[in-house]
Write an enzyme that holds these catalytic residues in place. Sequence first.
Site, PDB file in Angstrom:
ATOM      1  N   ASP A   1     -30.956 -26.412  10.847  1.00  0.00           N
ATOM      2  CA  ASP A   1     -29.706 -26.597  10.086  1.00  0.00           C
ATOM      3  C   ASP A   1     -28.652 -27.409  10.850  1.00  0.00           C
ATOM      4  OD1 ASP A   1     -30.980 -24.915   8.331  1.00  0.00           O
ATOM      5  OD2 ASP A   1     -29.910 -23.122   8.991  1.00  0.00           O
TER       6      ASP A   1
ATOM      7  N   GLU B   1     -29.672 -26.950  -0.075  1.00  0.00           N
ATOM      8  CA  GLU B   1     -29.940 -25.686  -0.778  1.00  0.00           C
ATOM      9  C   GLU B   1     -28.684 -24.897  -1.171  1.00  0.00           C
ATOM     10  OE1 GLU B   1     -32.352 -23.218   1.754  1.00  0.00           O
ATOM     11  OE2 GLU B   1     -30.997 -23.395   3.454  1.00  0.00           O
TER      12      GLU B   1
HETATM   13  O1  F6P Z   1     -31.859 -21.343   9.322  1.00  0.00           O
HETATM   14  C1  F6P Z   1     -33.044 -22.037   9.107  1.00  0.00           C
HETATM   15  C2  F6P Z   1     -33.514 -21.870   7.681  1.00  0.00           C
HETATM   16  O2  F6P Z   1     -34.704 -22.620   7.524  1.00  0.00           O
HETATM   17  C3  F6P Z   1     -32.494 -22.255   6.603  1.00  0.00           C
HETATM   18  O3  F6P Z   1     -32.391 -23.642   6.436  1.00  0.00           O
HETATM   19  C4  F6P Z   1     -33.036 -21.517   5.420  1.00  0.00           C
HETATM   20  O4  F6P Z   1     -32.015 -21.222   4.472  1.00  0.00           O
HETATM   21  C5  F6P Z   1     -33.562 -20.246   6.035  1.00  0.00           C
HETATM   22  O5  F6P Z   1     -33.799 -20.521   7.399  1.00  0.00           O
HETATM   23  C6  F6P Z   1     -34.843 -19.743   5.425  1.00  0.00           C
HETATM   24  O6  F6P Z   1     -35.147 -18.534   6.013  1.00  0.00           O
HETATM   25  P1  F6P Z   1     -36.556 -17.793   5.927  1.00  0.00           P
HETATM   26  O7  F6P Z   1     -37.473 -18.454   6.900  1.00  0.00           O
HETATM   27  O8  F6P Z   1     -36.236 -16.402   6.309  1.00  0.00           O
HETATM   28  O9  F6P Z   1     -37.048 -17.949   4.528  1.00  0.00           O
END
Ligand code: F6P
Length: 346
Positions: free
Chosen positions: A126, A221
């Site tokens: 991010d 997102e």
């Molecule tokens: O923080 C990294 C990230 O990939 C974000 O971009 C995303 O919203 C989130 O983690 C997704 O999390 P998880 O792997 O728990 O689905």
Amino acid sequence: MKLGVLTGGGDCPGLNAAIRAVVRRAVSLNIGIDGILEGWKGLLTSHFRPLDIASVSGILPMGGTILGTTRINPLKTPEMKRKVIENFRRSPLDGVLAIGGEGTMRVSYAFHKAGIPTIGIPKTIDNDLWGTDVTIGFDTAVQIATDAIDRLHTTAESHHRVMIVEVMGRHTGWIAACAGIAGGGDAILIPEVPFSLNHLIRLLKQRASRGKNFSIIVVSEDARLYEGVGRKKKILKTPTKKDEYGDIKLGGIGMLLARELQKRTSFEIRVTELGHVQRGGTPTAYDRILATRLGVEAVNLAHSGKFGRMVGIQGNKIISLPLQQVVKKIKTVDPAFYKLAEVFFG
Ligand code: F6P
């Protein structure tokens, strides 16, 4: 001296490069090093693994993390916090190097104040961590998203379609803005800049009137989309499910956007949600070098007893700053950078 190293939160390319750098530098300084397995969970369960040069040999180009990771928040209950502190005191460790994102830095700071010497190493696709220009994993994610946009361009053009590409990034639009600029997105929607649906439709029509019968929309997102100017009605609702840290679980905005565009236009629309593809595979050269520099510097800091800090990169200089400063805010996309992207919209 003996240090523990852990990877916390979501994984990303470059974690293994950072672990390797930490171990190699520690060994060169005669510092013992244990891997703490599965993030903070490893300190809750005293799950450690000794690391040496052999155990990190060959991992530099590997995605994922050899230590495993979880999103477990050890500050969730006072018992969990107490257990971590107790286990640390009983362990042979003199400090913890925590490779992670915003959540991991918050936890590192809390434990530092509670008597566990910690140093943070910033990673997250991010790129939203305050105090460092770039985080480990970001460059690779941008490259993956850019490659995807390039591929979508050719099929969008063949079929005269509007392609929506949804990328990750949580509450900041770094991946969308960078991959959107690199891939030539015709509109880029990010959380920092509320976008009007009417404006988006105007941009698509403007392209069509120039004979461009295909478009690429890059949407982050957590982008905000409103009906028109004045921002009265928010069109895309934010999901409400939360993870262990209380962070909203995002995803699916691309489909919602497609539905709204379909209602109002006759464009043929397709959606690609890149999802966890952005977190997988081998790190770029930039990420490997960054991870190596930050990993080495974190051990240097520990060696000189400078805990309670996060290492980072500013300009091309490796720096460190107090965790206390890091956890205060997140790093959002610079409006001037977004203005640059806007030049190419429509
Ligand atoms: O923080 C990294 C990230 O990939 C974000 O971009 C995303 O919203 C989130 O983690 C997704 O999390 P998880 O792997 O728990 O689905």
